[in-house]
Design a protein around this motif. Structure first.
Motif, PDB file in Angstrom:
ATOM      1  N   GLY A 156      -7.376   1.417 -10.203  1.00  0.00           N
ATOM      2  CA  GLY A 156      -7.106   1.175  -8.780  1.00  0.00           C
ATOM      3  C   GLY A 156      -8.232   1.633  -7.872  1.00  0.00           C
ATOM      4  N   GLY A 157      -7.810   2.227  -6.736  1.00  0.00           N
ATOM      5  CA  GLY A 157      -8.757   2.583  -5.683  1.00  0.00           C
ATOM      6  C   GLY A 157      -9.863   3.524  -6.145  1.00  0.00           C
ATOM      7  N   ALA A 158      -9.546   4.398  -7.120  1.00  0.00           N
ATOM      8  CA  ALA A 158     -10.559   5.357  -7.570  1.00  0.00           C
ATOM      9  C   ALA A 158     -11.728   4.627  -8.243  1.00  0.00           C
ATOM     10  CB  ALA A 158      -9.937   6.369  -8.527  1.00  0.00           C
ATOM     11  N   LYS A 160     -10.254   9.035  -2.785  1.00  0.00           N
ATOM     12  CA  LYS A 160      -9.274   9.877  -2.103  1.00  0.00           C
ATOM     13  C   LYS A 160      -8.397  10.572  -3.141  1.00  0.00           C
ATOM     14  CE  LYS A 160      -6.219   7.902   0.259  1.00  0.00           C
ATOM     15  NZ  LYS A 160      -5.597   6.747   0.674  1.00  0.00           N
ATOM     16  N   ASP A 161      -8.008   9.815  -4.144  1.00  0.00           N
ATOM     17  CA  ASP A 161      -7.189  10.378  -5.209  1.00  0.00           C
ATOM     18  C   ASP A 161      -7.414   9.564  -6.482  1.00  0.00           C
ATOM     19  OD1 ASP A 161      -5.775   8.033  -4.535  1.00  0.00           O
ATOM     20  OD2 ASP A 161      -4.555   9.187  -3.136  1.00  0.00           O
ATOM     21  N   PHE A 162      -6.929  10.106  -7.599  1.00  0.00           N
ATOM     22  CA  PHE A 162      -7.145   9.434  -8.882  1.00  0.00           C
ATOM     23  C   PHE A 162      -5.800   9.033  -9.471  1.00  0.00           C
ATOM     24  CE2 PHE A 162     -11.170  11.388  -8.219  1.00  0.00           C
ATOM     25  CZ  PHE A 162     -12.086  10.602  -8.906  1.00  0.00           C
ATOM     26  N   ARG A 213      -0.563  -7.783 -11.772  1.00  0.00           N
ATOM     27  CA  ARG A 213       0.388  -7.339 -10.760  1.00  0.00           C
ATOM     28  C   ARG A 213      -0.276  -6.573  -9.616  1.00  0.00           C
ATOM     29  NH1 ARG A 213       5.514  -6.206 -12.027  1.00  0.00           N
ATOM     30  NH2 ARG A 213       5.448  -5.317  -9.953  1.00  0.00           N
ATOM     31  N   ARG A 214      -1.519  -6.191  -9.820  1.00  0.00           N
ATOM     32  CA  ARG A 214      -2.197  -5.423  -8.768  1.00  0.00           C
ATOM     33  C   ARG A 214      -2.572  -6.349  -7.633  1.00  0.00           C
ATOM     34  NH1 ARG A 214      -2.952  -0.215 -10.107  1.00  0.00           N
ATOM     35  NH2 ARG A 214      -2.039   0.145 -12.150  1.00  0.00           N
ATOM     36  N   ASP A 215      -2.927  -5.761  -6.478  1.00  0.00           N
ATOM     37  CA  ASP A 215      -3.070  -6.617  -5.304  1.00  0.00           C
ATOM     38  C   ASP A 215      -4.405  -7.367  -5.244  1.00  0.00           C
ATOM     39  OD1 ASP A 215      -4.280  -4.168  -4.829  1.00  0.00           O
ATOM     40  OD2 ASP A 215      -3.156  -3.703  -3.007  1.00  0.00           O
ATOM     41  N   VAL A 258       3.491  -6.210   2.732  1.00  0.00           N
ATOM     42  CA  VAL A 258       2.620  -5.071   3.066  1.00  0.00           C
ATOM     43  C   VAL A 258       1.183  -5.332   2.593  1.00  0.00           C
ATOM     44  CG1 VAL A 258       2.192  -2.642   2.465  1.00  0.00           C
ATOM     45  CG2 VAL A 258       4.437  -3.353   3.261  1.00  0.00           C
ATOM     46  N   ARG A 259       1.037  -6.210   1.608  1.00  0.00           N
ATOM     47  CA  ARG A 259      -0.325  -6.545   1.140  1.00  0.00           C
ATOM     48  C   ARG A 259      -1.191  -7.098   2.274  1.00  0.00           C
ATOM     49  NH1 ARG A 259       2.445  -9.026  -4.184  1.00  0.00           N
ATOM     50  NH2 ARG A 259       2.671  -7.046  -5.272  1.00  0.00           N
ATOM     51  N   MET A 260      -0.565  -7.700   3.266  1.00  0.00           N
ATOM     52  CA  MET A 260      -1.339  -8.219   4.414  1.00  0.00           C
ATOM     53  C   MET A 260      -1.940  -7.059   5.213  1.00  0.00           C
ATOM     54  SD  MET A 260       0.868 -11.480   5.752  1.00  0.00           S
ATOM     55  CE  MET A 260       2.530 -10.867   5.614  1.00  0.00           C
ATOM     56  N   VAL A 285      -6.209  -5.788   5.382  1.00  0.00           N
ATOM     57  CA  VAL A 285      -6.861  -5.465   6.652  1.00  0.00           C
ATOM     58  C   VAL A 285      -7.472  -4.063   6.590  1.00  0.00           C
ATOM     59  CG1 VAL A 285      -6.298  -4.832   9.039  1.00  0.00           C
ATOM     60  CG2 VAL A 285      -5.528  -7.017   8.106  1.00  0.00           C
ATOM     61  N   ARG A 286      -6.697  -3.140   6.022  1.00  0.00           N
ATOM     62  CA  ARG A 286      -7.198  -1.758   5.928  1.00  0.00           C
ATOM     63  C   ARG A 286      -8.448  -1.698   5.052  1.00  0.00           C
ATOM     64  NH1 ARG A 286      -5.556   2.570   2.317  1.00  0.00           N
ATOM     65  NH2 ARG A 286      -3.675   1.426   1.751  1.00  0.00           N
ATOM     66  N   PHE A 287      -8.392  -2.342   3.895  1.00  0.00           N
ATOM     67  CA  PHE A 287      -9.548  -2.287   2.996  1.00  0.00           C
ATOM     68  C   PHE A 287     -10.760  -2.977   3.620  1.00  0.00           C
ATOM     69  CE2 PHE A 287      -6.153  -1.992  -0.455  1.00  0.00           C
ATOM     70  CZ  PHE A 287      -6.310  -0.624  -0.600  1.00  0.00           C
ATOM     71  N   ALA A 316      10.317   2.202   7.414  1.00  0.00           N
ATOM     72  CA  ALA A 316       9.674   3.437   6.931  1.00  0.00           C
ATOM     73  C   ALA A 316       8.426   3.105   6.113  1.00  0.00           C
ATOM     74  CB  ALA A 316      10.655   4.241   6.092  1.00  0.00           C
ATOM     75  N   ARG A 317       8.488   2.014   5.369  1.00  0.00           N
ATOM     76  CA  ARG A 317       7.324   1.635   4.555  1.00  0.00           C
ATOM     77  C   ARG A 317       6.196   1.126   5.458  1.00  0.00           C
ATOM     78  NH1 ARG A 317       6.236  -2.671   0.367  1.00  0.00           N
ATOM     79  NH2 ARG A 317       4.360  -1.816  -0.593  1.00  0.00           N
ATOM     80  N   VAL A 318       6.555   0.379   6.496  1.00  0.00           N
ATOM     81  CA  VAL A 318       5.538  -0.100   7.445  1.00  0.00           C
ATOM     82  C   VAL A 318       4.877   1.106   8.107  1.00  0.00           C
ATOM     83  CG1 VAL A 318       5.100  -1.453   9.524  1.00  0.00           C
ATOM     84  CG2 VAL A 318       6.775  -2.248   7.862  1.00  0.00           C
TER      85      VAL A 318
HETATM   86  P1  ATP Z   1      -6.564   4.174  -1.248  1.00  0.00           P
HETATM   87  O1  ATP Z   1      -8.013   4.443  -1.195  1.00  0.00           O
HETATM   88  O2  ATP Z   1      -5.992   3.898   0.076  1.00  0.00           O
HETATM   89  O3  ATP Z   1      -5.761   5.174  -2.045  1.00  0.00           O
HETATM   90  P2  ATP Z   1      -5.786   2.422  -3.361  1.00  0.00           P
HETATM   91  O4  ATP Z   1      -6.300   1.071  -3.758  1.00  0.00           O
HETATM   92  O5  ATP Z   1      -5.922   3.518  -4.344  1.00  0.00           O
HETATM   93  O6  ATP Z   1      -6.481   2.781  -2.005  1.00  0.00           O
HETATM   94  P3  ATP Z   1      -2.991   2.978  -3.457  1.00  0.00           P
HETATM   95  O7  ATP Z   1      -1.954   2.685  -2.426  1.00  0.00           O
HETATM   96  O8  ATP Z   1      -3.301   4.375  -3.804  1.00  0.00           O
HETATM   97  O9  ATP Z   1      -4.292   2.230  -2.957  1.00  0.00           O
HETATM   98  O10 ATP Z   1      -2.569   2.163  -4.743  1.00  0.00           O
HETATM   99  C1  ATP Z   1      -3.186   2.334  -6.011  1.00  0.00           C
HETATM  100  C2  ATP Z   1      -3.316   0.997  -6.722  1.00  0.00           C
HETATM  101  O11 ATP Z   1      -2.022   0.440  -6.940  1.00  0.00           O
HETATM  102  C3  ATP Z   1      -4.076  -0.062  -5.935  1.00  0.00           C
HETATM  103  O12 ATP Z   1      -5.453   0.034  -6.132  1.00  0.00           O
HETATM  104  C4  ATP Z   1      -3.499  -1.339  -6.515  1.00  0.00           C
HETATM  105  O13 ATP Z   1      -4.084  -1.639  -7.761  1.00  0.00           O
HETATM  106  C5  ATP Z   1      -2.047  -0.971  -6.758  1.00  0.00           C
HETATM  107  N1  ATP Z   1      -1.193  -1.306  -5.601  1.00  0.00           N
HETATM  108  C6  ATP Z   1      -0.865  -0.497  -4.571  1.00  0.00           C
HETATM  109  N2  ATP Z   1      -0.062  -1.117  -3.692  1.00  0.00           N
HETATM  110  C7  ATP Z   1       0.124  -2.356  -4.167  1.00  0.00           C
HETATM  111  C8  ATP Z   1       0.870  -3.494  -3.720  1.00  0.00           C
HETATM  112  N3  ATP Z   1       1.560  -3.444  -2.591  1.00  0.00           N
HETATM  113  N4  ATP Z   1       0.831  -4.597  -4.485  1.00  0.00           N
HETATM  114  C9  ATP Z   1       0.136  -4.633  -5.647  1.00  0.00           C
HETATM  115  N5  ATP Z   1      -0.575  -3.619  -6.101  1.00  0.00           N
HETATM  116  C10 ATP Z   1      -0.597  -2.480  -5.404  1.00  0.00           C
END
Ligand code: ATP
Ligand code: MG
Length: 460
Positions: free
Chosen positions: A59-61, A72-74, A147-149, A194-196, A200-202, A231-233
């Protein structure tokens, strides 16, 4: 590559969202340095691997490491079930949110471990608009990737082999700074609107562009956000505002037509020049703090975003004959109530917001015991910072902020001197102030009257 050839023959692969075999990048190609990877995350992947499971940082890491940003986190992804993960670590807790995950703790440090998810959401329960409500099926790694975004969020890093596994062309998109949703954009936004907000954030945070097919459905699909629990928004908005790129995020939100209804009152505020200036100052301030690694209070942030709406209501209540302090509380109620439907501001944060707002008229009482009492307020610092923002935005005269800066820094006798100083007097030359209502005696209460929204309103 043979694998690519097979994939082409089988018609799988590519960002379409059904890649089964990943592209594998060795260290020389991905350039991630082990030194930049959290030791705890490495411990978690190693422990899982030694127990015979697959385990990767994900993911983000991985995205951030490839971009040479500090993650930010792992997060770790594995084929071990939550129960199996829990058994391997001394301090591990299964958290049952929308998806079951395991929190592995090392002191204060938290590593989130997720079991690979199954690909299909066809069977998952959904709301009337197609939003997936619950989905906890486990699956293969390639299904998890699907399944990831976004493609750049779907890469897996194995610290033992120092390899990056890329199922959806994420590496290519990292290099071209592109955000591309995996699969069919409309379907993915419908499953989880929420993916929308995330795209935008990324885009704002990473300075990436949004691929046209990922971007174009957003304008039409934006109203789907209304079906997401408030709450999620709120959580997502908070991430957006605390990203260190809040101003850029809000601009992107507006550009994509996503701001309507999210912060309903903000729509109005941003159309008033003074309100826009205030919000811009507050957000730039926040962004700077985040980038310097300082803490930011969500209460302060939301208090700033909604202040001009509060001001407007406050004036209206006062004009209708309410005394200033009750009028301010009524205004605060209106504004907070108006928000909660779309974006549920947590009670704790709403309390902070009220505190910050309620302190503002108290800063205008510069006589008697009032300023001393205010010095003891647990949220003084936030209230004072807020006061300075009001000064900087041109809403009130800067002299009030300067007076408080002096008063807070002064010792006992200096404080007394400041208190006896006639309102409007200043050590500094060139202070432009109205002196009309100067000359009130000490101890008689009342604000100096030069500032907007003042009046006789002390709280004591
Ligand atoms: P950040 O730097 O904000 O932490 P991140 O990409 O790590 O960014 P997280 O919300 O920590 O975002 O989510 C971790 C991972 O989980 C994402 O990188 C993505 O692969 C997956 N993920 C998170 N939210 C969704 C979602 N709504 N739909 C699909 N995959 C998601
Ligand atoms: Mg993350």
């Amino acid at each position: 590559m043979i694998r690519k050839l097979i994939r082409r023959i089988l018609g799988t692969g590519s960002a379409a969202g059904n890649a089964v075999a990943p592209d594998i990048y060795e260290k020389s190609a991905h350039g991630i340095l082990l030194d930049d990877v959290s030791n705890n995350a490495i411990r978690v992947t190693q422990t899982l691997q030694q127990a015979g499971f697959k385990a990767f940082i994900v993911g983000g890491a991985v995205r951030d490491l490839l971009l040479q940003h500090r993650p930010k986190d792992f997060d770790v992804a594995t084929n071990a079930t939550p129960e199996e993960v829990k058994r391997l670590f001394r301090r591990a807790f299964i958290i049952g949110r929308r998806f079951q995950i395991v929190h592995v703790m090392f002191g204060q440090d938290l590593i989130e471990v997720t079991t690979f998810r199954g690909a299909s959401t066809d069977e998952a329960p959904k709301d009337a608009h197609g939003r997936v409500l619950r989905d906890n099926t486990f699956g293969e790694q390639h299904e998890d990737a699907e399944r990831r975004d976004f493609t750049v969020n779907a890469m897996y890093y194995d610290p033992s082999r120092e390899q990056v596994l890329d199922y959806h062309g994420g590496m290519k998109d990292i290099r071209s700074k592109t955000l591309r949703i995996i699969g069919v954009p409309e379907a993915r936004y419908r499953e989880d609107p929420v993916r929308m907000l995330r795209v935008v954030r990324f885009a704002a945070k990473l300075g990436f562009s949004i691929a046209a097919p990922t971007r174009s459905p957003i304008k039409v699909m934006a109203p789907l956000i209304n079906n997401v629990p408030a709450a999620r928004v709120f959580d997502e908005m908070l991430k957006l505002l605390m990203s260190g790129h809040a101003m850029a995020c809000l601009q992107q939100l507006r550009k994509q037509g996503l701001h309507h209804g999210l912060l309903p009152l903000l729509d109005v505020v941003l159309e008033q020049p003074l309100g826009e200036r205030f919000v811009a100052l507050a957000l730039n301030n926040t962004d700077q703090r985040v980038r310097e690694g300082k803490t930011v209070s969500p209460g302060f942030l939301f208090a700033s975003l909604l202040w001009h709406q509060v001001l407007e209501r406050w004036e209206a209540y006062k004009a209708a004959g309410e005394a200033p302090i009750p009028a301010l509380h009524l205004a605060a109620d209106d504004v907070l109530d108006g928000q909660t439907e779309q974006l549920a501001i947590q009670r704790r944060i709403a309390t902070d917001m009220r505190d910050i707002w309620a302190m503002q008229p108290r800063f205008e009482r510069r006589v008697g015991k009032s300023p001393y009492k205010l010095l003891e307020h647990p949220r003084l610092r936030a209230g004072y910072d807020f006061l300075l923002l009001r000064c900087a935005s041109g809403e009130i005269e800067s002299e009030l902020g300067e007076w408080w800066t002096d008063f807070m820094a002064a010792d006992g006798p200096q404080r007394e001197a400041l208190l006896t100083r006639k309102p409007g007097e200043t050590d500094k030359p060139a202070a432009k102030r109205r002196r009309r209502r100067s000359g009130r005696g000490r101890g008689r209460g009342g604000a100096d009257g030069a500032t907007e929204g003042s009046g006789e309103g002390g709280t004591e």
